[in-house]
Design an enzyme around this catalytic site. Structure first.
Site, PDB file in Angstrom:
ATOM      1  N   GLN A 129     106.461 134.282  35.755  1.00 57.38           N
ATOM      2  CA  GLN A 129     107.468 134.547  34.716  1.00 57.38           C
ATOM      3  C   GLN A 129     107.862 136.028  34.769  1.00 57.38           C
ATOM      4  OE1 GLN A 129     105.691 134.221  30.868  1.00 57.38           O
ATOM      5  NE2 GLN A 129     107.624 134.182  29.756  1.00 57.38           N
ATOM      6  N   SER A 164     102.130 137.643  35.662  1.00 61.60           N
ATOM      7  CA  SER A 164     100.900 136.899  35.968  1.00 61.60           C
ATOM      8  C   SER A 164     101.146 135.934  37.128  1.00 61.60           C
ATOM      9  CB  SER A 164     100.432 136.086  34.758  1.00 61.60           C
ATOM     10  OG  SER A 164     100.224 136.916  33.661  1.00 61.60           O
ATOM     11  N   GLU A 247     105.526 128.859  24.799  1.00 67.14           N
ATOM     12  CA  GLU A 247     104.375 129.725  25.047  1.00 67.14           C
ATOM     13  C   GLU A 247     103.536 129.838  23.774  1.00 67.14           C
ATOM     14  OE1 GLU A 247     105.564 133.635  26.408  1.00 67.14           O
ATOM     15  OE2 GLU A 247     103.681 133.916  27.452  1.00 67.14           O
ATOM     16  N   GLU A 381     101.600 143.073  15.999  1.00 69.26           N
ATOM     17  CA  GLU A 381     102.607 143.727  15.153  1.00 69.26           C
ATOM     18  C   GLU A 381     103.882 142.871  15.102  1.00 69.26           C
ATOM     19  OE1 GLU A 381     100.822 145.288  17.487  1.00 69.26           O
ATOM     20  OE2 GLU A 381      99.592 146.539  16.187  1.00 69.26           O
TER      21      GLU A 381
HETATM   22  C1  LIG Z   1      97.285 139.041  29.984  1.00 69.40           C
HETATM   23  C2  LIG Z   1      98.771 139.248  29.920  1.00 69.40           C
HETATM   24  C3  LIG Z   1      99.595 138.469  30.702  1.00 69.40           C
HETATM   25  C4  LIG Z   1     100.980 138.663  30.676  1.00 69.40           C
HETATM   26  N1  LIG Z   1     101.758 137.901  31.508  1.00 69.40           N
HETATM   27  C5  LIG Z   1     103.094 138.104  31.530  1.00 69.40           C
HETATM   28  C6  LIG Z   1     103.922 137.377  32.449  1.00 69.40           C
HETATM   29  O1  LIG Z   1     103.449 136.545  33.230  1.00 69.40           O
HETATM   30  N2  LIG Z   1     105.238 137.640  32.467  1.00 69.40           N
HETATM   31  C7  LIG Z   1     105.829 138.543  31.627  1.00 69.40           C
HETATM   32  O2  LIG Z   1     107.046 138.697  31.691  1.00 69.40           O
HETATM   33  N3  LIG Z   1     105.076 139.260  30.750  1.00 69.40           N
HETATM   34  C8  LIG Z   1     103.722 139.069  30.686  1.00 69.40           C
HETATM   35  N4  LIG Z   1     102.939 139.796  29.818  1.00 69.40           N
HETATM   36  C9  LIG Z   1     103.571 140.865  29.036  1.00 69.40           C
HETATM   37  C10 LIG Z   1     103.633 140.636  27.549  1.00 69.40           C
HETATM   38  O3  LIG Z   1     104.615 139.709  27.217  1.00 69.40           O
HETATM   39  C11 LIG Z   1     103.904 142.022  26.924  1.00 69.40           C
HETATM   40  O4  LIG Z   1     102.760 142.833  27.177  1.00 69.40           O
HETATM   41  C12 LIG Z   1     104.139 141.950  25.444  1.00 69.40           C
HETATM   42  O5  LIG Z   1     105.369 141.330  25.175  1.00 69.40           O
HETATM   43  C13 LIG Z   1     104.148 143.365  24.811  1.00 69.40           C
HETATM   44  O6  LIG Z   1     105.058 144.188  25.479  1.00 69.40           O
HETATM   45  P1  LIG Z   1     104.640 145.626  26.064  1.00 69.40           P
HETATM   46  O7  LIG Z   1     103.364 145.468  26.798  1.00 69.40           O
HETATM   47  O8  LIG Z   1     105.817 146.189  26.744  1.00 69.40           O
HETATM   48  O9  LIG Z   1     104.301 146.506  24.765  1.00 69.40           O
HETATM   49  P2  LIG Z   1     105.363 147.219  23.823  1.00 69.40           P
HETATM   50  O10 LIG Z   1     106.421 146.243  23.450  1.00 69.40           O
HETATM   51  O11 LIG Z   1     105.787 148.498  24.439  1.00 69.40           O
HETATM   52  O12 LIG Z   1     104.468 147.506  22.565  1.00 69.40           O
HETATM   53  C14 LIG Z   1     103.569 148.629  22.471  1.00 69.40           C
HETATM   54  C15 LIG Z   1     102.995 148.637  21.060  1.00 69.40           C
HETATM   55  O13 LIG Z   1     104.046 148.839  20.094  1.00 69.40           O
HETATM   56  C16 LIG Z   1     104.051 147.779  19.147  1.00 69.40           C
HETATM   57  N5  LIG Z   1     105.453 147.451  18.791  1.00 69.40           N
HETATM   58  C17 LIG Z   1     106.475 147.209  19.638  1.00 69.40           C
HETATM   59  N6  LIG Z   1     107.596 146.907  18.954  1.00 69.40           N
HETATM   60  C18 LIG Z   1     107.251 146.924  17.627  1.00 69.40           C
HETATM   61  C19 LIG Z   1     107.982 146.682  16.426  1.00 69.40           C
HETATM   62  N7  LIG Z   1     109.271 146.336  16.429  1.00 69.40           N
HETATM   63  N8  LIG Z   1     107.298 146.793  15.252  1.00 69.40           N
HETATM   64  C20 LIG Z   1     105.982 147.138  15.231  1.00 69.40           C
HETATM   65  N9  LIG Z   1     105.246 147.399  16.349  1.00 69.40           N
HETATM   66  C21 LIG Z   1     105.871 147.282  17.528  1.00 69.40           C
HETATM   67  C22 LIG Z   1     103.404 146.604  19.875  1.00 69.40           C
HETATM   68  O14 LIG Z   1     102.840 145.684  18.969  1.00 69.40           O
HETATM   69  C23 LIG Z   1     102.328 147.296  20.695  1.00 69.40           C
HETATM   70  O15 LIG Z   1     101.202 147.566  19.903  1.00 69.40           O
HETATM   71  C24 LIG Z   1     101.556 139.631  29.818  1.00 69.40           C
HETATM   72  C25 LIG Z   1     100.720 140.412  29.009  1.00 69.40           C
HETATM   73  C26 LIG Z   1      99.352 140.243  29.057  1.00 69.40           C
HETATM   74  C27 LIG Z   1      98.486 141.116  28.189  1.00 69.40           C
END
Ligand SMILES: Cc1cc2nc3c(=O)[nH]c(=O)nc-3n(C[C@H](O)[C@H](O)[C@H](O)COP(=O)(O)OP(=O)(O)OC[C@H]3O[C@@H](n4cnc5c(N)ncnc54)[C@H](O)[C@@H]3O)c2cc1C
Length: 396
Positions: A129, A164, A247, A381
């Site tokens: 994905q 992933s 999901e 969050e």
């Molecule tokens: C084990 C694992 C597998 C994954 N597999 C996939 C995959 O196969 N494909 C894929 O596309 N993605 C995948 N992901 C990604 C996952 O969808 C993202 O990590 C998730 O959406 C959070 O985005 P980010 O990591 O960019 O964090 P960010 O969005 O940058 O967030 C950073 C911090 O800020 C907080 N935050 C952000 N926006 C807000 C808001 N509006 N209000 C309050 N707090 C906020 C968040 O809660 C977090 O604590 C995976 C993640 C993990 C951990």
């Protein structure tokens, strides 16, 4: 809530139990486990997926026309329960089976369904994905990966992250920006990308657990046929929301709860036998109270699952309780693993290779893996924002 099962449901459960007993190795999940090496384990999970398919147990919720069983919601819950009870391995093609297939069933053309679904259900084609980017995770609509139309192809340039299973995948569902002038939710398209296309490179990311389930994925002038567009050009956001709804859906929540209950039972057993001072770890009143709290919380998780399930059975739409359940189970299980490390005390940091490690290092590994629970499928969050806005009606 009605907890009784029909005779048909009971027969379904018996058939599945018999199949699992015949197809899982003796002692599976207790004394016999999958390979420790990550790549070997992935191939083992793929092989298991093939066995499920051969037995008619893969993609059971899909329509019969596409190789499924058209299983009812109750049958899907029974399936998840029995797989968890038998500690059956999880197939490798989770994204293909749960997300891609469901999305194509809703939004794909008949030609796309005929082309892709049979190879998903057989496990021949594994999917990943490609949604998240370095600057677009929670705010997914900010993606910058570009797809520019040139004749009968799109040309893709950009980067995805946390992809992933990209290292095992033959195909990827990709969100790409096809119009930079439109508002950000409206300029996105949903594409199916062959991972063997020239210009794609994958770089594994090492996780806190030492594993590399996910990757950085780079697209450098990657040509994707226009026929691989799902739905309308610039209509990808609505389609991605369908993918994400599955999901976060309740279908496998009961199985997950059973798995965590097994983990908790194993932890209680370990704490009751682990020498601490003149007694065992469980004699410590702080450990005992925390374990008791986990027992209550894991039971509440089960009841929450049943409530969401009951609502789905009555045909009510998927609502914001999916967010409440996700928020609840992710924190409750993280707490449980923190208690595990506290109960194990100074032996907690030992990994599975050390003979002194209680539970062969499983609690330490699970503790590290549990860090991801409050991030994927929408961080805590984001779940709280959804609950605040859609359940409590608070202003943005
Ligand atoms: C084990 C694992 C597998 C994954 N597999 C996939 C995959 O196969 N494909 C894929 O596309 N993605 C995948 N992901 C990604 C996952 O969808 C993202 O990590 C998730 O959406 C959070 O985005 P980010 O990591 O960019 O964090 P960010 O969005 O940058 O967030 C950073 C911090 O800020 C907080 N935050 C952000 N926006 C807000 C808001 N509006 N209000 C309050 N707090 C906020 C968040 O809660 C977090 O604590 C995976 C993640 C993990 C951990």
């Amino acid at each position: 809530m009605d907890f009784t099962y029909s005779a048909k449901d009971a027969a379904f459960r018996d058939e599945l139990r018999a199949w699992l007993a015949a197809n899982l190795p003796a002692g599976w999940g207790e004394t016999v486990f999958g390979p420790e090496d990550e790549d070997e384990n992935a191939m083992f999970r793929l092989d298991w997926e093939g066995k499920l398919y051969a037995g008619g147990w893969n993609g059971i919720a899909w329509p019969v026309k596409y190789g499924g069983r058209g299983a009812s919601l109750v049958e899907q819950a029974i399936f998840a329960e029995e797989m968890a009870r038998a500690r059956a391995p999880e197939g490798l093609n989770i994204i293909g089976r749960n997300l891609v297939a469901t999305t194509l069933l809703h939004h794909g053309s008949e030609e796309q369904r005929q082309r892709y679904l049979p190879k998903i259900i057989s496990g021949e084609e594994v999917w990943c994905q490609g949604f998240s980017e370095p600057n677009a995770g929670s705010d997914l609509a900010s993606i910058r990966c570009r797809a520019v139309r040139e004749g009968d192809h799109f040309v893709i340039n950009g980067q995805k992250i946390w992809t992933s299973f990209a290292q095992y995948a033959q195909w990827c569902i990709l969100l790409a920006r096809t119009d930079t002038d439109l508002p950000k939710h409206q300029g996105i398209s949903f594409l199916l990308v062959d991972m063997s296309t020239p210009g794609i490179s994958i770089r594994p990311l090492r996780q806190i657990s030492g594993e590399s389930e996910f990757n950085e994925t780079f697209f450098d002038n990657v040509k994707v046929p226009v026929a691989n567009l799902v739905g309308d050009l610039n209509g990808g956001w609505k389609i991605a929301m369908t993918t994400l709804a599955y999901e976060r859906g309740p279908e496998d929540a009961l199985g997950r709860q059973i798995h965590f209950k097994q983990e908790l039972d194993a932890l209680i057993e370990t704490a009751a036998t682990l020498k601490r001072g003149k007694g065992t770890a469980i004699d410590d009143p702080t450990v005992r109270q925390k374990l008791a709290k986990s027992v209550v919380e894991i039971e509440v998780m089960r009841l929450n699952c049943l409530r969401a399930f009951s609502k789905a059975l009555k045909g009510k739409p998927r609502g914001p309780e999916a967010s409440m359940n996700k928020l609840y189970w992710s924190h409750v299980t993280q707490n449980m693993y923190e208690t595990a490390l506290e109960a194990l005390g100074p032996l907690a940091p030992l990994d599975g290779g050390d003979p002194l490690s209680p539970g062969e290092g499983r609690f330490q590994l699970s503790f590290l893996r549990s860090k991801a629970f409050t991030i994927y499928s929408g961080s805590s969050e984001i779940q709280r924002n959804i609950i605040a806005e859609r359940v409590l009606g608070l202003p943005k």
